[in-house]
Design an enzyme around this catalytic site. Structure first.
Site, PDB file in Angstrom:
ATOM      1  N   ASN A  18      -0.973  -8.991  -7.667  1.00 53.06           N
ATOM      2  CA  ASN A  18      -1.245  -8.621  -6.277  1.00 53.06           C
ATOM      3  C   ASN A  18      -2.682  -9.287  -5.887  1.00 53.06           C
ATOM      4  O   ASN A  18      -2.898 -10.043  -4.878  1.00 53.06           O
ATOM      5  CB  ASN A  18      -1.557  -7.042  -6.034  1.00 53.06           C
ATOM      6  N   GLU A  26      -6.186  -1.002 -16.782  1.00 55.24           N
ATOM      7  CA  GLU A  26      -6.293  -0.728 -15.539  1.00 55.24           C
ATOM      8  C   GLU A  26      -5.011  -0.425 -15.041  1.00 55.24           C
ATOM      9  O   GLU A  26      -4.456  -1.335 -14.799  1.00 55.24           O
ATOM     10  CB  GLU A  26      -7.198  -1.460 -14.476  1.00 55.24           C
ATOM     11  N   CYS A  43      -4.512  -1.740  -6.015  1.00 58.24           N
ATOM     12  CA  CYS A  43      -4.399  -0.556  -6.824  1.00 58.24           C
ATOM     13  C   CYS A  43      -5.412   0.314  -6.258  1.00 58.24           C
ATOM     14  O   CYS A  43      -5.242   1.485  -6.498  1.00 58.24           O
ATOM     15  CB  CYS A  43      -4.813  -1.110  -8.370  1.00 58.24           C
TER      16      CYS A  43
END
Length: 496
Positions: free
Chosen positions: A158, A257, A291
């Site tokens: 992303n 993460e 995110c």
């Protein structure tokens, strides 16, 4: 000679031990432009032999790099940051072609990656130890900070540039070597581009090695490699659990993460216009494929109708289209799998009783078959347990959920396994601060939205959103370890 960073360059090589090399297998991965659905490049599909070669090169090079003067490691990080600025246009173009990132995403990616490298450039001079008095007469205790060794970096698709860079730059600056496996959707901007830039920055051979390939083929070999001392992974929580299990078997350190289900809380006293301004950015920048984007809008019932009306109007006004169009705000989703999943969440949510205010489907693009463009979507009358709210939809989708008081809002906010980021709009920052303190999440932004990242400020999640931290001195703690050395200056007496 300057590196060729165009999409037309030959990207069909691995980068191992300072050499652009062919993979052991003949298999390749096709890279597709999400806007045009056309194949734009091919990269190697590495196998386990390639992975072994990468780790062997990293381990061999790291020992000498650890002994390099701090200024040498500092200069590499500084030069890398400078190159990001020099090649911003070329990098943004690559991100548009490979990740479907529009102008805002490209500019943001380069800015954050530059900030990360600049922060990392300060680390070589900050790797300080300490002297500690001993309870034993004549003994001196020294604690030294040393690199982990070989850092494994697995980056997502992303924001591939800066989500690779936030682990690579600190790792190299503190004397580690790196093996990088980028996402198969973005192997160039998340991987091979980094190799070209660090090569240009003067990084010695073997310290950054890039193996492109499918996670299903080489993921376990990368994560579980015996030479891997730390695994830095960014991705979904389900995949992260598997990474953690494999790394744990190897007794590697981890900085993970993972997923998020971030909420944007809007109180009765909030400035609704400002709250919607924040919400539009927090939900729709880079198509919501962030995110830390807003996954749920929790809005007090007294301002709920106004908020929905304003958010819907703003969503309908956003320019949508190709990532190559300078006017585009909402561009294409990365691939059809992601697109279909998020649209299924929307359909299920409407079936569960919510109201579709706008969007909810794909937008046709001229000359493109099977468009990946999803219209900015606003859903009202939603509840916390509906599909678009309880799942991380990772798209330009805004379910708006009413609440009656702050206690209910906090309860709704925390009713998820995730705790990555969040935001609050209240009447004043003091009220917002008191609400932020009650939210179980790693990051909260008052009178703002959740998408914030500054290299000198810690970044971490709670619960199923990950372990370990990035940014600031926290990431330096991740990529280094401490060694206790004691010096017995005087003869010591022992009991036997």
């Amino acid at each position: 000679m300057s590196p060729d960073l165009s999409i037309e360059a030959d990207w069909n090589s691995l980068y191992i031990d300072g050499e652009w090399t062919t993979a052991e297998s003949d298999e390749e991965i096709a890279v597709e432009d999400p806007s045009t659905r056309e194949e734009i490049a091919r990269v190697p599909a590495a196998n386990e032999a390639d992975v072994d070669a990468a780790y062997e090169a990293a381990a061999d090079a790291q020992t000498e790099w650890q002994q390099a003067p701090p200024i040498e490691r500092e200069q590499v990080a500084q030069q890398f940051a400078q190159l990001l600025g020099e090649y911003e246009d070329e990098i943004s173009d690559l991100l548009a072609h490979e990740a479907g990132g529009g102008p805002i995403m490209g500019e943001t990616s380069v800015s954050i990656a530059s900030d990360q490298a600049a922060e990392a450039a300060t680390f070589p001079r900050r790797m300080k130890g300490e002297r500690i008095d001993s309870n034993v007469p004549g003994k001196e205790n020294l604690v030294r900070r040393e690199p982990q060794g070989v850092v494994t970096v697995i980056s997502p698709w992303n924001f591939p540039l800066n989500l690779s860079g936030r682990a690579i730059a600190p790792a190299l600056a503190t004397g580690n070597a790196v093996v990088l496996k980028p996402a198969s959707n973005t192997p160039i901007t998340g991987g091979l581009l980094m190799a070209k830039l660090y090569e240009e920055a003067g990084l010695p051979d073997g310290l950054l090695n890039v193996v492109t390939g499918h996670g299903s083929d080489i993921g376990d070999a990368v994560v579980g490699h015996p030479e891997s001392d730390l695994v830095a992974f960014t991705g979904s929580t389900p995949v992260g659990r598997g990474v953690a299990a494999t790394a744990g078997e190897n007794l590697s350190e981890m900085a993970l993460e993972l997923g998020g289900n971030n909420a944007h809380i809007v109180t009765a006293d909030a400035d609704v216009e400002r709250a919607v301004d924040s919400a539009v950015f927090g939900s729709f920048v880079h198509q919501g494929q962030v995110c830390i984007s807003i996954n749920r809008h929790l809005v007090h019932e007294s301002v709920y109708d106004e908020y929905v009306e304003r958010l819907t109007a703003r969503a309908e006004s956003l320019p949508t289209g190709s990532a190559h169009d300078e006017e585009t705000v909402v561009g294409p989703i990365i691939d059809e799998g992601q697109r279909d999943e998020m649209l299924e969440y929307v359909e299920e949510t409407i079936d569960q009783g919510a109201t579709l205010e706008t969007g909810g489907g794909t937008v046709a693009m001229d000359g493109v078959e099977d468009s990946l463009l999803v219209a900015p979507t606003v859903i009202s009358d939603a509840t916390n347990d509906m599909s678009a709210a309880c799942n991380e939809h990772f798209g330009p989708i805004a379910p708006v959920i009413p609440f009656s008081d702050i206690d209910e809002a906090i309860e709704m906010h925390d009713a998820t396994e995730y705790g990555l980021s969040g935001s609050v709009h209240a009447g004043d920052v003091g009220t917002g601060m008191r609400i932020a303190e009650r939210m179980d999440t790693g990051n909260v932004h008052v009178n703002d939205q959740p998408i914030n990242d500054e290299a000198h400020v810690t970044f971490s999640g709670t619960k199923a959103s990950g372990v370990g931290s990035y940014n600031s001195t926290d990431v330096m703690d991740e990529v280094t370890e401490k060694k206790w050395i004691s010096l017995q200056h005087d003869e010591r007496e022992y009991p036997f």
